[in-house]
Design a protein around this motif. Structure first.
Motif, mmCIF file in Angstrom:
data_model
loop_
_atom_site.group_PDB
_atom_site.id
_atom_site.type_symbol
_atom_site.label_atom_id
_atom_site.label_comp_id
_atom_site.label_asym_id
_atom_site.label_seq_id
_atom_site.Cartn_x
_atom_site.Cartn_y
_atom_site.Cartn_z
ATOM 1 N N ARG A 179 -7.359 51.004 36.973
ATOM 2 C CA ARG A 179 -8.484 50.078 36.792
ATOM 3 C C ARG A 179 -9.050 50.172 35.380
ATOM 4 O O ARG A 179 -9.019 51.225 34.748
ATOM 5 N N THR A 180 -9.594 49.066 34.889
ATOM 6 C CA THR A 180 -10.224 49.041 33.573
ATOM 7 C C THR A 180 -11.271 50.148 33.448
ATOM 8 O O THR A 180 -11.311 50.882 32.470
ATOM 9 N N GLY A 228 -14.258 50.487 39.071
ATOM 10 C CA GLY A 228 -13.428 49.586 39.864
ATOM 11 C C GLY A 228 -12.940 50.259 41.149
ATOM 12 O O GLY A 228 -12.590 51.446 41.142
ATOM 13 N N SER A 257 -14.224 45.191 33.615
ATOM 14 C CA SER A 257 -13.081 44.810 34.443
ATOM 15 C C SER A 257 -12.334 43.672 33.749
ATOM 16 O O SER A 257 -12.812 43.127 32.757
ATOM 17 N N SER A 298 -10.587 43.463 43.478
ATOM 18 C CA SER A 298 -9.903 43.541 42.182
ATOM 19 C C SER A 298 -9.137 42.254 41.926
ATOM 20 O O SER A 298 -8.707 41.573 42.850
#
Lengths: 264, 264, 264, 264
Positions: free
Chosen positions: C48-49, C53, C196, C232
């Motif tokens: 995940r960024t 997340g 994100s 997501s």
């Protein structure tokens, strides 16, 4: 190798007094720091993002002001041209004729610029590799005029963004022509504000310092006393009052860089 | 939505007979497949990679040939121009005036092209985002001429390479102007052969098919009976004898695409 | 050439019921349109960024759901893995093991995936050229497992942006392995929302149609009944209720493309 | 601000004697120039372009050598890891744990690296914007370990090419973490030789000088006494005998840069 040349001035000519004020300030700053100085300004912004962008004073009024700056400040002056006819007219007045990046492959324009006998500063197109610039320079040189400068001003990197590739500087220097770093256009964000280009002024000194440390011939920096209200390129111009300090810093780097310039 | 328009022809005019031969062949191929046809050819390659590249027949001889193609084949003809004066001269002869990609932000050129009253096909600069094209089109439209085409021809992607972003086609179509895919310049490798541009001819049908499947107005394809010996753009032109089959295939995709074109 | 395979499902597994609902809906849509169907979902979003997340249900719970989807819907199932140990565990359950793009050069992971005997779907890294994928596939093939799929999911293009180069599809097809277009990740904007990734959902059908028109083996599309609230990849997923129509359209293009697929 | 740190060593560990020789040479060069020194070497090249590339000595043999270098030369040592288990093993030996660029978003790896308590040097992925690195660093910092270094090693720029964006250095420095320029990987040409990566060794000093002039914390440079026969990354490593002079030059730039480092 000679000390750094600083090509500086406002993006576009606004008035005689405005040009004179900036030229005087920059001439003094360069003189104090030991840098060479060339005054730069455009009489026509011929490729604005949108029709609503201000174009400038026009060639006649513009060249008159450049002539007066040259006479009064005693510095060489540079302007950019957009067709062969303008090359002839501007070439009679200025010391350096500049080829805009978008136009850097227009053969007739390059030949006309070469024919003026002026120094010709060619900006590398945002769409061009540094190793393609010898072909471009050859067009000018074919006129017998080898007073050529090659300028890096950023390369397309995704949409609305440029990146300045430091490899391009020594790569272009392999031609033997002096290489200039355009520190303010390299941080432009073309079309980044919808109807006009954005810019990241805060990164212009980054580009200038990085490039000067390689031992290049000069930097090109657009400056304005109040960039946020300038008629064009405000987002990437450096405020005039920050220039003396910047030039001084660049000269410190220039001195050690010129002791051992990077040569490929 | 009308059937696909195919803008095709050699990169540069070589002779009257050569132009006529290609125009005849392409007109027949388009007619058989049910496509509309516009003949394309340049009278001057004004921005060759190097001075050694062949420039063409010149405006006078070139326009005469285009006029004859138009009269004899009965198809509209398109050519590209490089300054305002040429817009006026060429505009008196051709149906479609084309703005080269490098010149797509030159305001005076766009205004002069608009003033001709011709259809104006603007190639998106390799340095421009698709959402910046409305500003470009507005310059032409400000003349009262809204007969505008917008053409994708690839975007700078690293050095000596272009990438064709399919998102650009529906993005530009948001303007309401017909959108064209230039399938052969999109696979050009600018400066990729040192003294001239390279190209990946084998990928041109890839670009054409992908784009046509989105429901665009037309494709632009340069073609030649012997690309490898053509005076310019040989590496990316499609051999003439492959064109009838390609046009036929594209029309199959066009038919189902036009039933449900992608609109943003 | 067989009819188009549609690899579809939510970005991450949320619950048994949720997975089953989407799988059922997609299976029916594919069945009606004549497409092959593989259900896709992740049990862990391992990159995940930001730490904020949501990561997912974990491998044990996730594989259990995938097993049930497979049993109840009767379709093959695909999931992505992140280390060699997971390859062994997941490989005992799923039909297709997927190598994430960021990990596509991790030799041990590729070898472990090959060793499972499952089909291995390798996503081309955003940092990789399509002609570099044979080296990647060879790592898997060295295990004796040649059930390999190669997936295009976009290439880095400036910052926070990807571009899908249509040339990559036939280029990768030269390996002989089936090629898949990931239509939803290609329109991701990595890191584009700060904490994100952003995305341009509206362009996903553009990518799918363009790619299918070339005659590829399959498309990969993430879908969700309410993308805007998905844990997501919401910005790039296609709403589930648009999928039946999209699959039908893609099958129309697939039929004529498969009559004459582009081969280099 | 402290004097420049030079992180240097061979791309991969070859033998105890080889590592010791390079470490000794570099320690002396850094000492003479007044630079800080960290020895770098990899025990496993886990993501070679092709399966034919040599992987290295393995973690056990490798860590033993690094331990001896540290004891004998008295310098901190750095190595890169590829999964959470390796973090724990290597973290017990080395001073600095390095996260490879391709793996810079793998959450579990970053957490495991943070948990070691070592300094963690995170290489910015070739697919990542500099302003996305705070999210990455936060993953490590969430473990309570804020001994973080952020390294620029080039960004994808078209295919098989990287570009080093100088803006990324002060941008990443906004985090407050020390920023390192990886001068040799920035000039890598990923996959550029078909079965292995190419490189432009001649540009590595360009990157180092440009970056040091901005006032960064350190440079990362891979070096080898005979790069052309090195088992990996030969094309971009700097010959060992050129390092003393290079470090000396960099220290000259560092001194004036540190007087006035660029801060955004």
């Amino acid at each position: 190798d000679r000390p750094l040349t600083v090509i500086a001035g406002p993006c576009q000519l606004e008035s005689r007094d405005h040009a004179m004020m900036i030229a005087k300030e920059m001439a003094r700053a360069c003189d104090q720091a030991g840098a060479q100085f060339i005054f730069k300004a455009s009489y026509d912004k011929a490729n604005r993002t949108s029709l609503k962008g201000k174009r400038g004073l026009g060639i006649e009024a513009g060249l008159k002001i450049l002539e007066e700056v040259r006479a009064e400040i005693g510095c060489p002056v540079l302007t950019d041209i957009h067709d062969a006819e303008q090359a002839r007219i501007a070439g009679a007045v200025v010391d350096v004729i500049q080829i805009p990046a978008f136009l850097c492959r227009q053969t007739d324009l390059l030949l006309a610029a070469g024919d003026t006998g002026c120094v010709v500063n060619i900006k590398k197109g945002q769409f061009l590799a540094p190793w393609d610039m010898p072909n471009v320079a050859d067009k000018v040189a074919s006129t017998g005029n080898e007073n050529i400068l090659l300028t890096e001003r950023g390369t397309s990197f995704g949409y609305n963004t440029l990146v300045a590739d430091m490899r391009g500087l020594p790569e272009m220097a392999k031609t033997g022509y002096p290489v200039i770093m355009d520190a303010t256009h390299s941080v432009q964000q073309p079309g980044g504000q919808g109807g006009s280009s954005g810019g990241q002024r805060e990164f212009a000194p980054v580009m200038a310092r990085a490039a000067v440390s390689l031992g290049i011939a000069g930097v090109f920096i657009e400056t304005h006393e109040a960039p946020d209200t300038a008629p064009s390129d405000g987002p990437n111009m450096i405020p005039l009052n920050q220039m003396p300090k910047l030039v001084q810093t660049l000269m410190e780097f220039d001195r050690i860089a010129k002791d051992d310039p990077i040569r490929l």
